[in-house]
Enzyme design. Structure first.
Site, short mmCIF file in Angstrom:
data_model
loop_
_atom_site.label_atom_id
_atom_site.label_comp_id
_atom_site.label_asym_id
_atom_site.label_seq_id
_atom_site.Cartn_x
_atom_site.Cartn_y
_atom_site.Cartn_z
N HIS A 1 -3.58 12.68 1.27
CA HIS A 1 -2.31 13.39 1.42
C HIS A 1 -1.81 13.89 0.08
O HIS A 1 -1.75 13.14 -0.89
CB HIS A 1 -1.25 12.45 2.02
CG HIS A 1 -1.43 12.21 3.48
ND1 HIS A 1 -0.47 11.65 4.27
CD2 HIS A 1 -2.47 12.49 4.29
CE1 HIS A 1 -0.92 11.58 5.51
NE2 HIS A 1 -2.12 12.07 5.54
N TYR B 1 9.51 10.95 6.65
CA TYR B 1 10.55 9.92 6.51
C TYR B 1 11.86 10.56 6.96
O TYR B 1 12.30 11.55 6.36
CB TYR B 1 10.72 9.51 5.05
CG TYR B 1 9.64 8.61 4.49
CD1 TYR B 1 8.41 9.12 4.08
CD2 TYR B 1 9.86 7.23 4.36
CE1 TYR B 1 7.42 8.30 3.56
CE2 TYR B 1 8.88 6.40 3.83
CZ TYR B 1 7.67 6.94 3.44
OH TYR B 1 6.70 6.12 2.92
N PRO C 1 8.67 -2.30 3.48
CA PRO C 1 7.53 -1.36 3.56
C PRO C 1 7.88 0.11 3.32
O PRO C 1 6.98 0.95 3.31
CB PRO C 1 7.00 -1.57 4.99
CG PRO C 1 8.14 -2.15 5.75
CD PRO C 1 8.98 -2.91 4.77
N LYS D 1 4.15 -0.11 -0.52
CA LYS D 1 3.63 -0.69 -1.76
C LYS D 1 2.94 -2.05 -1.62
O LYS D 1 2.31 -2.52 -2.58
CB LYS D 1 4.77 -0.85 -2.78
CG LYS D 1 5.34 0.47 -3.26
CD LYS D 1 4.31 1.25 -4.04
CE LYS D 1 4.81 2.58 -4.51
NZ LYS D 1 3.75 3.55 -4.74
N TYR E 1 5.80 7.03 -5.96
CA TYR E 1 5.12 6.96 -4.67
C TYR E 1 3.59 6.97 -4.83
O TYR E 1 2.89 6.22 -4.17
CB TYR E 1 5.57 8.14 -3.80
CG TYR E 1 5.29 7.93 -2.33
CD1 TYR E 1 6.17 7.20 -1.52
CD2 TYR E 1 4.15 8.45 -1.74
CE1 TYR E 1 5.91 6.99 -0.18
CE2 TYR E 1 3.88 8.25 -0.40
CZ TYR E 1 4.77 7.52 0.37
OH TYR E 1 4.51 7.31 1.70
C1 LIG Z 1 3.45 -8.41 9.64
C2 LIG Z 1 3.26 -7.53 8.42
C3 LIG Z 1 3.31 -6.15 8.56
C4 LIG Z 1 3.18 -5.33 7.43
N1 LIG Z 1 3.26 -3.98 7.59
C5 LIG Z 1 3.19 -3.19 6.51
C6 LIG Z 1 3.33 -1.79 6.64
O1 LIG Z 1 3.52 -1.27 7.73
N2 LIG Z 1 3.25 -1.04 5.51
C7 LIG Z 1 3.06 -1.59 4.27
O2 LIG Z 1 2.98 -0.87 3.26
N3 LIG Z 1 2.90 -2.92 4.12
C8 LIG Z 1 2.96 -3.72 5.20
N4 LIG Z 1 2.83 -5.06 5.05
C9 LIG Z 1 2.56 -5.58 3.71
C10 LIG Z 1 1.05 -5.64 3.37
O3 LIG Z 1 0.30 -5.70 4.53
C11 LIG Z 1 0.84 -6.86 2.46
O4 LIG Z 1 1.53 -6.60 1.27
C12 LIG Z 1 -0.63 -7.17 2.16
O5 LIG Z 1 -1.23 -7.72 3.31
C13 LIG Z 1 -0.74 -8.17 1.00
O6 LIG Z 1 -2.05 -8.66 0.90
P1 LIG Z 1 -2.31 -10.19 0.49
O7 LIG Z 1 -3.79 -10.34 0.44
O8 LIG Z 1 -1.50 -10.54 -0.68
O9 LIG Z 1 -1.70 -11.06 1.68
P2 LIG Z 1 -2.16 -11.19 3.19
O10 LIG Z 1 -2.73 -9.91 3.67
O11 LIG Z 1 -1.03 -11.79 3.91
O12 LIG Z 1 -3.35 -12.23 3.14
C14 LIG Z 1 -3.16 -13.61 2.97
C15 LIG Z 1 -4.26 -14.36 3.69
O13 LIG Z 1 -4.12 -15.75 3.45
C16 LIG Z 1 -4.39 -16.45 4.64
N5 LIG Z 1 -3.78 -17.77 4.59
C17 LIG Z 1 -2.46 -18.08 4.74
N6 LIG Z 1 -2.30 -19.41 4.67
C18 LIG Z 1 -3.51 -19.96 4.45
C19 LIG Z 1 -3.98 -21.29 4.30
N7 LIG Z 1 -3.15 -22.34 4.40
N8 LIG Z 1 -5.30 -21.50 4.07
C20 LIG Z 1 -6.15 -20.44 4.01
N9 LIG Z 1 -5.76 -19.17 4.16
C21 LIG Z 1 -4.46 -18.92 4.38
C22 LIG Z 1 -3.83 -15.53 5.71
O14 LIG Z 1 -4.37 -15.79 6.99
C23 LIG Z 1 -4.21 -14.16 5.18
O15 LIG Z 1 -5.46 -13.74 5.66
C24 LIG Z 1 2.96 -5.90 6.16
C25 LIG Z 1 2.89 -7.29 6.03
C26 LIG Z 1 3.03 -8.11 7.14
C27 LIG Z 1 2.99 -9.60 6.96
#
Ligand SMILES: Cc1cc2nc3c(=O)[nH]c(=O)nc-3n(C[C@H](O)[C@H](O)[C@H](O)COP(=O)(O)OP(=O)(O)OC[C@H]3O[C@@H](n4cnc5c(N)ncnc54)[C@H](O)[C@@H]3O)c2cc1C
Length: 387
Positions: free
Chosen positions: A72, A201, A288, A292, A380
């Protein structure tokens, strides 16, 4: 069991870190509490900054992303009867790419399994021990009820907002900064072609709405709603009605997934204690609106992987010692941007008429001023990396 880096969590942060470490010849073990199909089907973020795309590409994870990702060059802002395209590429020379987080996760899981290095799914009762020493340990129970222990040099807490890593840091060390918003997003994934090639948006008197997509045939659409919204009160017809009102016509299709996402700004400082390093949502959450979350996880992991590579190559702990400080500088700028976009585009139920007019004036100013459009665009598409 022993490894160099014990990684808790197979989200974007944990999987990318493991891959970058593997490429630097560093051994790791990933522990994930969910199953492989679960994490590969979890619909969340979908917008990658150009820097995230470059990071994945340099790491050899960009093949499908470049084939299937939708590049985009701009986005549209709408308010009342006004609409303005923000020319991201024209203003910054950079672009963003739409590629579902679950697709990036699939690519990274496949890459991990291809290395033959361990990735354990469905672990339970994950616990961290001795994090202040240089021999930390992780214990967990596997799917068969057997207890295991992993001894390592470093633990990477990549376990999201609800994981055990942040909670393992001593309370007297951790400072938490938080803002919970008085609204949430009702999001749907629909089998319908996106109404526009670029994101829209919209600030509407009934509340915010966003039209985005996951592919040429999958629309991702959001409506501002109450934080405790009951999905049972949102039959498909009502959702489409609201989307049409707030966004103008959108293309309808079967709704494949529906959910409510809470809106929160959260930062935990510092992101390191002893040999435990937090990365991604384990340390911070952004609303969201600025798209980011996944990008910040990538940015943290870039710094952590570089710091660990220095450590194992005998270049000392300088970068490890500055990990938290370097990441937090970016995180707070991104927090500010995500908060600003959220505050400008949503209806606050308690807002008074004065506040409403100031908010509208701000959005009009952004739409009309080249300087403001440039400021929005450069944040952005993603600020430059420090490391
Ligand atoms: C419900 C939801 C919807 C979202 N929607 C958007 C969106 O529409 N747009 C946007 O920009 N961002 C969105 N986000 C934000 C974005 O998806 C996150 O910032 C991103 O997933 C961060 O990645 P991460 O690897 O740090 O965490 P996560 O993706 O949360 O990964 C963490 C992992 O750790 C695992 N875990 C947790 N506890 C344990 C444990 N005790 N032992 C072992 N493993 C464990 C979890 O199962 C998970 O797989 C959303 C987040 C959530 C929670």
């Amino acid at each position: 069991m022993r490894t160099q880096v014990g990684i808790i969590g197979a989200g974007p942060a944990g999987l990318l870190l493991a891959h970058l470490l593997h490429r630097a010849g560093i051994d790791s073990v990933i522990l994930e509490q969910k199953s492989r199909p679960y994490i590969e089907g979890r619909i969340r973020a979908g917008l990658l900054e150009q820097g995230s795309v470059e990071t994945l590409t340099e790491a050899g994870l960009g093949e499908r992303l470049h084939r299937e990702g939708l590049v985009h060059d701009g986005l549209e802002l709408r308010c009342d009867d006004m609409a303005e395209r923000i020319d991201l590429h024209g203003l910054t020379g950079r672009r963003v790419t739409i590629y579902g987080q679950q697709e990036a996760v699939k690519d990274m899981v496949a890459a991990r399994l291809a290395t033959g290095r361990p990735l354990h799914f469905e672990v339970e009762d994950t616990q961290l021990h001795d994090i202040a020493t240089d021999q930390p340990r992780i214990t967990w129970t596997d799917q068969h009820g057997e207890r295991h222990e992993l001894r390592c040099d470093v633990i990477a807490g990549c376990d999201g907002f609800h994981g055990p890593s942040r909670a393992a840091m001593p309370a007297e060390v951790l400072r938490v900064y938080e803002r919970v918003y008085p609204f949430a997003w009702l999001g749907i994934l629909a089998e319908a072609s996106p109404v526009s090639h670029e994101l829209i948006y919209a600030r509407h008197e009934e509340g915010f709405a966003l039209a985005t997509m996951r592919s040429a045939r999958l629309s991702r659409l959001y409506l501002q709603c109450a934080p405790d919204e009951d999905l049972n009160e949102w039959p498909d017809a009502r959702i489409w009605e609201h989307l049409h009102r707030r966004l103008g016509r959108v293309n309808e299709g079967p709704i494949l997934q529906k959910g409510v996402t809470a809106m929160r700004s959260f930062v935990a400082e510092p992101m390191r204690h002893g040999r435990l390093f937090l990365a991604g949502d384990a340390a911070h959450i952004v609303p969201p609106t600025g798209a980011k979350g996944m990008n910040l996880a990538v940015a943290d992991v870039r710094v952590l992987a570089a710091a660990l590579a220095d450590f194992y190559r005998g270049r000392g702990t300088g970068l490890m010692d500055r990990y938290s400080e370097i990441c937090l500088r970016r995180i707070w700028k991104v927090q500010r941007f995500s908060w600003w976009m959220t505050a400008m585009l949503h209806r606050f139920s308690a807002e008074d008429a004065f506040e409403h007019r100031v908010q509208t004036a701000e959005l009009h100013y952004v739409m009309q001023s080249q300087a403001m459009r440039t400021a929005l665009a450069e944040q952005y598409v993603g600020l430059p990396y420090e490391v």
